[in-house]
Design an enzyme around this catalytic site. Structure first.
Site, PDB file in Angstrom:
ATOM      1  N   TYR A   1     -19.876 -10.979  42.235  1.00 16.51           N
ATOM      2  CA  TYR A   1     -20.085 -12.421  42.259  1.00 16.51           C
ATOM      3  C   TYR A   1     -18.738 -13.137  42.173  1.00 16.51           C
ATOM      4  O   TYR A   1     -18.485 -14.095  42.896  1.00 16.51           O
ATOM      5  CB  TYR A   1     -20.981 -12.856  41.093  1.00 16.51           C
ATOM      6  CG  TYR A   1     -22.352 -12.249  41.163  1.00 16.51           C
ATOM      7  CD1 TYR A   1     -23.352 -12.841  41.918  1.00 16.51           C
ATOM      8  CD2 TYR A   1     -22.654 -11.075  40.475  1.00 16.51           C
ATOM      9  CE1 TYR A   1     -24.616 -12.283  41.984  1.00 16.51           C
ATOM     10  CE2 TYR A   1     -23.912 -10.515  40.532  1.00 16.51           C
ATOM     11  CZ  TYR A   1     -24.890 -11.124  41.289  1.00 16.51           C
ATOM     12  OH  TYR A   1     -26.129 -10.553  41.358  1.00 16.51           O
TER      13      TYR A   1
ATOM     14  N   ASN B   1     -13.368 -20.745  44.757  1.00 15.38           N
ATOM     15  CA  ASN B   1     -13.609 -21.056  43.346  1.00 15.38           C
ATOM     16  C   ASN B   1     -13.833 -19.786  42.534  1.00 15.38           C
ATOM     17  O   ASN B   1     -14.962 -19.365  42.346  1.00 15.38           O
ATOM     18  CB  ASN B   1     -14.834 -21.964  43.176  1.00 15.38           C
ATOM     19  CG  ASN B   1     -14.610 -23.325  43.766  1.00 15.38           C
ATOM     20  OD1 ASN B   1     -13.481 -23.803  43.867  1.00 15.38           O
ATOM     21  ND2 ASN B   1     -15.683 -23.976  44.158  1.00 15.38           N
TER      22      ASN B   1
ATOM     23  N   ARG C   1     -20.998 -17.852  38.563  1.00 15.68           N
ATOM     24  CA  ARG C   1     -22.370 -18.170  38.160  1.00 15.68           C
ATOM     25  C   ARG C   1     -23.106 -18.870  39.279  1.00 15.68           C
ATOM     26  O   ARG C   1     -24.302 -18.688  39.471  1.00 15.68           O
ATOM     27  CB  ARG C   1     -22.364 -19.055  36.920  1.00 15.68           C
ATOM     28  CG  ARG C   1     -21.582 -18.465  35.787  1.00 15.68           C
ATOM     29  CD  ARG C   1     -21.875 -19.192  34.513  1.00 15.68           C
ATOM     30  NE  ARG C   1     -23.272 -19.034  34.163  1.00 15.68           N
ATOM     31  CZ  ARG C   1     -23.715 -18.956  32.930  1.00 15.68           C
ATOM     32  NH1 ARG C   1     -22.888 -19.042  31.938  1.00 15.68           N
ATOM     33  NH2 ARG C   1     -24.984 -18.806  32.688  1.00 15.68           N
TER      34      ARG C   1
ATOM     35  N   CYS D   1     -28.450  -9.323  49.523  1.00 18.17           N
ATOM     36  CA  CYS D   1     -28.127  -9.665  48.132  1.00 18.17           C
ATOM     37  C   CYS D   1     -28.161  -8.441  47.226  1.00 18.17           C
ATOM     38  O   CYS D   1     -27.627  -8.482  46.122  1.00 18.17           O
ATOM     39  CB  CYS D   1     -29.072 -10.746  47.626  1.00 18.17           C
ATOM     40  SG  CYS D   1     -30.766 -10.539  48.157  1.00 18.17           S
TER      41      CYS D   1
END
Length: 110
Positions: A23, A32, A37, A54
Site C-alpha cells: 500500500y 503521497n 491508508r 487487489c
DNA sequence: CGCGTGACGTCTC
DNA sequence: CGAGACGCCACGC
C-alpha cells in the site's frame, strides 16, 4: 474520484502476475508516500468493473487483507499461490521475494 | 469545517 | 513477534 485515487487504480491494474505491491509503495508512486491508508480505502471501494488485482496488494509485512474482505484470507492466499507467490508458514507472503519493482515489469532475471 | 473511520507504516515495549 | 500509540490522508456525515 480525485487524481490520486485514479492513479491508485491505474497502478494497481499494472501489477504484473507473480508480483505484489505494498500500500505504501502504491501511495508513493501516486505522489503521497503517507497515503497508504487511502490506498487501502480505495481497494475497499474499488469499482468491480476495473477488475483490479487487489489480491496482489498487501501491507509492508506481507500480511493479507482481513477475513471479511475476500470472504476469507484463504481466498486471497489461493489466488496468490496460483500466481506463484511464495507463502511463509505463518500465513504471510515473502514480500521480499515477490515485490513488484515498477520498470522491471514482467522482465524476469534467471 | 470538524469529527470519526480505516485493506497502512513506523516506533516502542 | 504481538500489541499499542501516533501520524497520515481521503471520504461521509
Amino acid at each position: 474520484m480525485n487524481a490520486f485515487m485514479k492513479k491508485v487504480y491505474e497502478i494497481v491494474s499494472r501489477i504484473p502476475k507473480g508480483k505484489v505491491a505494498t500500500y505504501g509503495q502504491i501511495a508513493a508512486l501516486c505522489g503521497n508516500p503517507r497515503a497508504a491508508r487511502v490506498v487501502g480505502w480505495a481497494m475497499r471501494h474499488a469499482p468491480e468493473h476495473l477488475a483490479l488485482p487487489c489480491h496482489r496488494v498487501v501491507n509492508q509485512s506481507g500480511r493479507l487483507a482481513p477475513d471479511d474482505v475476500f470472504g476469507g484470507q484463504h481466498i486471497q492466499r489461493e489466488m496468490l499461490l496460483q500466481e506463484g507467490i511464495p507463502f511463509r508458514e505463518n500465513g504471510c507472503i515473502d514480500i521480499k521475494k515477490c515485490l513488484w519493482i515498477p520498470g522491471q515489469s514482467d522482465r524476469m532475471v534467471p
